[in-house]
Design a protein around this motif. Structure first.
Motif, PDB file in Angstrom:
ATOM      1  N   LYS A   1     -10.623  -6.033  -1.582  1.00 28.37           N
ATOM      2  CA  LYS A   1      -9.559  -5.861  -2.560  1.00 28.37           C
ATOM      3  C   LYS A   1      -9.641  -6.984  -3.584  1.00 28.37           C
ATOM      4  CE  LYS A   1      -4.544  -5.823  -3.140  1.00 28.37           C
ATOM      5  NZ  LYS A   1      -3.226  -6.027  -2.510  1.00 28.37           N
ATOM      6  N   THR A   2      -9.723  -6.616  -4.850  1.00 25.20           N
ATOM      7  CA  THR A   2      -9.830  -7.596  -5.926  1.00 25.20           C
ATOM      8  C   THR A   2      -8.668  -7.413  -6.889  1.00 25.20           C
ATOM      9  OG1 THR A   2     -12.236  -7.533  -5.753  1.00 25.20           O
ATOM     10  CG2 THR A   2     -11.308  -8.560  -7.718  1.00 25.20           C
ATOM     11  N   ASP A   3      -7.961  -8.509  -7.166  1.00 22.50           N
ATOM     12  CA  ASP A   3      -6.838  -8.484  -8.109  1.00 22.50           C
ATOM     13  C   ASP A   3      -7.308  -8.928  -9.487  1.00 22.50           C
ATOM     14  OD1 ASP A   3      -5.190  -7.758  -6.021  1.00 22.50           O
ATOM     15  OD2 ASP A   3      -4.549  -9.822  -5.612  1.00 22.50           O
TER      16      ASP A   3
ATOM     17  N   ASN B   1      -0.893  -6.882 -14.095  1.00 22.19           N
ATOM     18  CA  ASN B   1      -1.724  -6.953 -12.892  1.00 22.19           C
ATOM     19  C   ASN B   1      -2.147  -5.576 -12.391  1.00 22.19           C
ATOM     20  OD1 ASN B   1      -1.141  -9.697 -12.961  1.00 22.19           O
ATOM     21  ND2 ASN B   1       0.490  -9.542 -11.445  1.00 22.19           N
TER      22      ASN B   1
ATOM     23  N   SER C   1     -10.135 -12.223  -4.788  1.00 24.72           N
ATOM     24  CA  SER C   1     -10.892 -11.186  -4.079  1.00 24.72           C
ATOM     25  C   SER C   1     -10.807 -11.485  -2.586  1.00 24.72           C
ATOM     26  CB  SER C   1     -12.352 -11.173  -4.546  1.00 24.72           C
ATOM     27  OG  SER C   1     -13.032 -10.067  -4.018  1.00 24.72           O
TER      28      SER C   1
ATOM     29  N   SER D   1      -5.038  -3.888  -9.062  1.00 27.24           N
ATOM     30  CA  SER D   1      -5.993  -4.180  -7.985  1.00 27.24           C
ATOM     31  C   SER D   1      -6.996  -3.044  -7.853  1.00 27.24           C
ATOM     32  CB  SER D   1      -5.266  -4.375  -6.647  1.00 27.24           C
ATOM     33  OG  SER D   1      -4.344  -5.433  -6.709  1.00 27.24           O
TER      34      SER D   1
END
Length: 216
Positions: free
Chosen positions: A121-123, A202, A111, A204
């Motif tokens: 932004k959080t992955d 993945n 994050s 985001s």
């Protein structure tokens, strides 16, 4: 004394993982793109017959394809076929556990707050356990054995390089060498080399931070 629950420990583990190596997952591909990674590696090591009809055809090399050979199959070219098998969420559990924990929720990887946009932004990633087979086709039982042994050692030798694209590769084993049921009339023998490939899917999320407004 502050007592932490299991979720606190899990959050600390993932935070530590992200802080220690935050970019490790950015080059990961899902299993659907893993064949392209393998194909490129085989090409770089000059193991493939790119076009069996050309004058530089080498019978000691192989074809590497993502579908089973059809009527255009060249009897002079030994072929390795890539195929996907079972795909499921990764399971975690202690040794001997009858019901291992299945990771159905996404894992928080990293994050990061942007001061300019005031956004976070959080992955995240879903972790999958995939089975792949590299099936060797040939009319020679000896060639099937030789190629299978080579593919096995090749995958294990370059496991570290392949792990730049996936989380892990686990060697499962080989099937017996038999006449392939689909091509019994053509007397094609086959043998499968099986691997489990742990992949990340993945994505985001960007969250707009609410600014605190104090009223006079």
């Amino acid at each position: 004394m502050v007592v932490k629950n299991v979720f606190d420990y899990g959050e600390e583990m993932y935070s530590s993982l992200a802080d220690s190596k935050p970019e490790y997952y950015e080059s990961f591909v899902d299993i659907y793109d893993f064949f392209d990674v393998l194909l490129k590696l085989f090409e770089e090591k000059k193991l493939l017959n790119i076009d069996p009809n050309k004058s530089d055809f080498d019978p000691s090399k192989i074809n590497f394809i993502e579908e089973y050979p059809d009527d255009l199959y060249n009897d002079e070219v030994d072929t390795v076929v890539y195929s996907m098998g079972e795909r499921k969420f990764q399971s975690e559990g202690s040794v001997g556990s009858p019901t291992p924990y299945i990771q159905r929720k996404p894992v928080k990887l990293k994050s990061q707050y942007d001061l300019i946009s005031n956004n976070t932004k959080t992955d995240y990633a879903y972790i999958f356990d995939n089975v792949i087979e590299l099936e060797v086709f040939s009319k020679s039982r000896k060639r099937v054995g030789e190629i299978s042994r080579f593919i096995e050692s090749f995958m294990l030798k370059y496991k570290g390089e392949l792990k730049h694209y996936v989380s892990d590769i686990v060697y499962v084993g080989q099937s017996p060498t038999n006449y392939n049921a689909r091509y019994f009339d053509r007397k094609l023998l086959s043998r499968s080399i099986v691997f489990r490939v742990i992949t990340y899917s993945n994505y985001s999320l960007i969250t707009e931070e609410l600014k605190e407004i104090s009223s006079l």
